[in-house]
Structures are given as C-alpha cells and as structure tokens.
Design a protein around this motif. Structure first.
Motif, PDB file in Angstrom:
ATOM      1  N   MET A   1       0.821  -1.188   0.000  1.00 39.72           N
ATOM      2  CA  MET A   1       0.000   0.000   0.000  1.00 39.72           C
ATOM      3  C   MET A   1       0.869   1.257   0.000  1.00 39.72           C
ATOM      4  O   MET A   1       0.663   2.148  -0.792  1.00 39.72           O
ATOM      5  N   LYS A   2       1.863   1.329   0.887  1.00 40.79           N
ATOM      6  CA  LYS A   2       2.705   2.518   0.956  1.00 40.79           C
ATOM      7  C   LYS A   2       3.509   2.695  -0.317  1.00 40.79           C
ATOM      8  O   LYS A   2       3.696   3.809  -0.775  1.00 40.79           O
ATOM      9  N   THR A   3       3.995   1.608  -0.889  1.00 39.12           N
ATOM     10  CA  THR A   3       4.778   1.746  -2.114  1.00 39.12           C
ATOM     11  C   THR A   3       3.883   2.167  -3.281  1.00 39.12           C
ATOM     12  O   THR A   3       4.322   2.926  -4.130  1.00 39.12           O
ATOM     13  N   ALA A   4       2.645   1.706  -3.319  1.00 32.81           N
ATOM     14  CA  ALA A   4       1.725   2.115  -4.384  1.00 32.81           C
ATOM     15  C   ALA A   4       1.439   3.609  -4.297  1.00 32.81           C
ATOM     16  O   ALA A   4       1.407   4.308  -5.314  1.00 32.81           O
ATOM     17  N   LEU A   5       1.252   4.114  -3.105  1.00 32.85           N
ATOM     18  CA  LEU A   5       1.020   5.538  -2.902  1.00 32.85           C
ATOM     19  C   LEU A   5       2.250   6.343  -3.330  1.00 32.85           C
ATOM     20  O   LEU A   5       2.122   7.384  -3.990  1.00 32.85           O
ATOM     21  N   CYS A   6       3.427   5.858  -3.001  1.00 32.98           N
ATOM     22  CA  CYS A   6       4.668   6.533  -3.419  1.00 32.98           C
ATOM     23  C   CYS A   6       4.778   6.579  -4.933  1.00 32.98           C
ATOM     24  O   CYS A   6       5.137   7.612  -5.506  1.00 32.98           O
ATOM     25  N   ARG A   7       4.478   5.466  -5.584  1.00 30.71           N
ATOM     26  CA  ARG A   7       4.570   5.416  -7.049  1.00 30.71           C
ATOM     27  C   ARG A   7       3.599   6.400  -7.693  1.00 30.71           C
ATOM     28  O   ARG A   7       3.960   7.139  -8.612  1.00 30.71           O
ATOM     29  N   ARG A   8       2.349   6.404  -7.233  1.00 31.46           N
ATOM     30  CA  ARG A   8       1.347   7.308  -7.812  1.00 31.46           C
ATOM     31  C   ARG A   8       1.726   8.770  -7.593  1.00 31.46           C
ATOM     32  O   ARG A   8       1.604   9.599  -8.490  1.00 31.46           O
ATOM     33  N   THR A   9       2.180   9.082  -6.393  1.00 34.09           N
ATOM     34  CA  THR A   9       2.567  10.460  -6.076  1.00 34.09           C
ATOM     35  C   THR A   9       3.765  10.877  -6.915  1.00 34.09           C
ATOM     36  O   THR A   9       3.789  11.980  -7.480  1.00 34.09           O
ATOM     37  N   LEU A  10       4.748  10.011  -7.026  1.00 31.35           N
ATOM     38  CA  LEU A  10       5.937  10.314  -7.815  1.00 31.35           C
ATOM     39  C   LEU A  10       5.577  10.518  -9.279  1.00 31.35           C
ATOM     40  O   LEU A  10       6.044  11.454  -9.920  1.00 31.35           O
ATOM     41  N   ARG A  11       4.725   9.657  -9.824  1.00 32.34           N
ATOM     42  CA  ARG A  11       4.294   9.788 -11.227  1.00 32.34           C
ATOM     43  C   ARG A  11       3.607  11.138 -11.446  1.00 32.34           C
ATOM     44  O   ARG A  11       3.877  11.834 -12.430  1.00 32.34           O
ATOM     45  N   LEU A  12       2.758  11.534 -10.526  1.00 27.17           N
ATOM     46  CA  LEU A  12       2.066  12.812 -10.637  1.00 27.17           C
ATOM     47  C   LEU A  12       3.056  13.983 -10.600  1.00 27.17           C
ATOM     48  O   LEU A  12       2.996  14.891 -11.424  1.00 27.17           O
ATOM     49  N   ILE A  13       3.979  13.945  -9.669  1.00 21.24           N
ATOM     50  CA  ILE A  13       4.977  15.011  -9.537  1.00 21.24           C
ATOM     51  C   ILE A  13       5.822  15.117 -10.806  1.00 21.24           C
ATOM     52  O   ILE A  13       6.012  16.209 -11.350  1.00 21.24           O
ATOM     53  N   LEU A  14       6.318  13.994 -11.296  1.00 21.09           N
ATOM     54  CA  LEU A  14       7.171  14.018 -12.484  1.00 21.09           C
ATOM     55  C   LEU A  14       6.394  14.459 -13.717  1.00 21.09           C
ATOM     56  O   LEU A  14       6.918  15.206 -14.556  1.00 21.09           O
ATOM     57  N   THR A  15       5.155  14.031 -13.848  1.00 20.96           N
ATOM     58  CA  THR A  15       4.314  14.444 -14.974  1.00 20.96           C
ATOM     59  C   THR A  15       4.076  15.949 -14.937  1.00 20.96           C
ATOM     60  O   THR A  15       4.202  16.633 -15.959  1.00 20.96           O
ATOM     61  N   MET A  16       3.759  16.471 -13.764  1.00 22.35           N
ATOM     62  CA  MET A  16       3.489  17.906 -13.628  1.00 22.35           C
ATOM     63  C   MET A  16       4.716  18.756 -13.950  1.00 22.35           C
ATOM     64  O   MET A  16       4.587  19.897 -14.373  1.00 22.35           O
ATOM     65  N   HIS A  17       5.907  18.205 -13.775  1.00 21.53           N
ATOM     66  CA  HIS A  17       7.138  18.953 -14.020  1.00 21.53           C
ATOM     67  C   HIS A  17       7.799  18.592 -15.349  1.00 21.53           C
ATOM     68  O   HIS A  17       8.966  18.942 -15.582  1.00 21.53           O
ATOM     69  N   GLY A  18       7.071  17.883 -16.216  1.00 21.48           N
ATOM     70  CA  GLY A  18       7.590  17.574 -17.541  1.00 21.48           C
ATOM     71  C   GLY A  18       8.702  16.550 -17.557  1.00 21.48           C
ATOM     72  O   GLY A  18       9.515  16.534 -18.477  1.00 21.48           O
ATOM     73  N   LEU A  19       8.755  15.692 -16.557  1.00 21.73           N
ATOM     74  CA  LEU A  19       9.817  14.683 -16.462  1.00 21.73           C
ATOM     75  C   LEU A  19       9.266  13.268 -16.631  1.00 21.73           C
ATOM     76  O   LEU A  19       9.770  12.316 -16.051  1.00 21.73           O
ATOM     77  N   ILE A  20       8.247  13.130 -17.457  1.00 17.63           N
ATOM     78  CA  ILE A  20       7.576  11.842 -17.634  1.00 17.63           C
ATOM     79  C   ILE A  20       8.532  10.761 -18.126  1.00 17.63           C
ATOM     80  O   ILE A  20       8.379   9.584 -17.809  1.00 17.63           O
ATOM     81  N   ARG A  21       9.582  11.138 -18.864  1.00 20.64           N
ATOM     82  CA  ARG A  21      10.533  10.138 -19.383  1.00 20.64           C
ATOM     83  C   ARG A  21      11.294   9.416 -18.272  1.00 20.64           C
ATOM     84  O   ARG A  21      11.837   8.343 -18.490  1.00 20.64           O
ATOM     85  N   LEU A  22      11.341   9.993 -17.094  1.00 15.18           N
ATOM     86  CA  LEU A  22      12.039   9.373 -15.968  1.00 15.18           C
ATOM     87  C   LEU A  22      11.111   8.511 -15.097  1.00 15.18           C
ATOM     88  O   LEU A  22      11.572   7.826 -14.198  1.00 15.18           O
ATOM     89  N   THR A  23       9.809   8.562 -15.390  1.00 13.61           N
ATOM     90  CA  THR A  23       8.819   7.996 -14.481  1.00 13.61           C
ATOM     91  C   THR A  23       8.994   6.506 -14.216  1.00 13.61           C
ATOM     92  O   THR A  23       8.993   6.087 -13.056  1.00 13.61           O
ATOM     93  N   ASP A  24       9.113   5.692 -15.237  1.00  5.60           N
ATOM     94  CA  ASP A  24       9.168   4.239 -15.015  1.00  5.60           C
ATOM     95  C   ASP A  24      10.352   3.838 -14.137  1.00  5.60           C
ATOM     96  O   ASP A  24      10.202   3.088 -13.168  1.00  5.60           O
TER      97      ASP A  24
END
Length: 118
Positions: A1-24
């Motif tokens: 659960m905690k790791t899923a929340l971290c992944r979703r939050t990180l994906r959102l942050i990176l997407t909002m800052h134009g860093l989607i290429r680093l997401t995976d």
C-alpha cells in the motif's frame, strides 16, 4: 500500500514537471527504497524527491540505522533472500549511496539514488 502511494505520487509530480521520461525508472527505484525502509523500520519512513541541475534524486529515510546490504553479483542474487532490491537500485541508478540521518529525534539512515536526465 505505501509503495503504491509513493509510485502514484511520484508519477504525478514528475508528470506535472515535464519529467515523464524518468517515471518508469523513478517508480522502480522509489519502490525499492521505500520497501527497504518499511521492511527494516522500527518507526516511520519517508520518501524525498529532489530535482536539481538535471538530476532527479530519490531518497528514503527510515529509522533502522543499519546500512543496507551491499548488492552482490547478479548470479548470486537469483537465490538470495535479500539484496535484490538494492541490486536493482545499483543497476538502474546513475549513482546511489547512504548516510546516517536523524529525523524527529530518531536515528536512522537516508538511502538515495540519482537519475540523470539526458
């Protein structure tokens, strides 16, 4: 659960800052660092993300002051009970490390890794 929340939050942050290429890769590394902190903790754990000069630093703080097990050779990790997560961090990150760290009166360690955006 905690790791899923971290992944979703990180994906959102990176997407909002134009860093989607680093997401995976960033999600994989954050998951391994947080899972390691949660698995070995005696108290709270936290994720930290920082972008500076083309480098994404992902770090996890946990209350266990013991250093993470150093990754062994890939051939040894197929049967190993521990060390695979840090081996993934070592293989996927441009740089990684650890340092003793205190937070909210608790001693622990901060394990981090860097992804360089090209």
């Amino acid at each position: 659960m905690k790791t899923a929340l971290c992944r979703r939050t990180l994906r959102l942050i990176l997407t909002m800052h134009g860093l989607i290429r680093l997401t995976d890769t960033a999600e994989l590394l954050a998951t391994e660092l947080v899972a390691n902190s949660v698995r070995h903790r005696k108290g709270p754990a936290a994720l930290r993300v920082r972008w500076s000069d083309g480098v994404l630093r992902i770090g996890a703080w946990g209350t266990d002051p013991e250093p993470p097990e150093p990754p062994g050779r890939w051939e040894q990790l197929t049967e190993a009970e521990e060390g695979r997560g840090m081996a993934l961090v070592r293989a996927c990150a441009d740089l990684w490390g650890r340092q003793p760290h205190a937070r909210e009166g608790s001693r622990g360690k901060y394990v981090w890794c860097d992804l360089v955006a090209i």
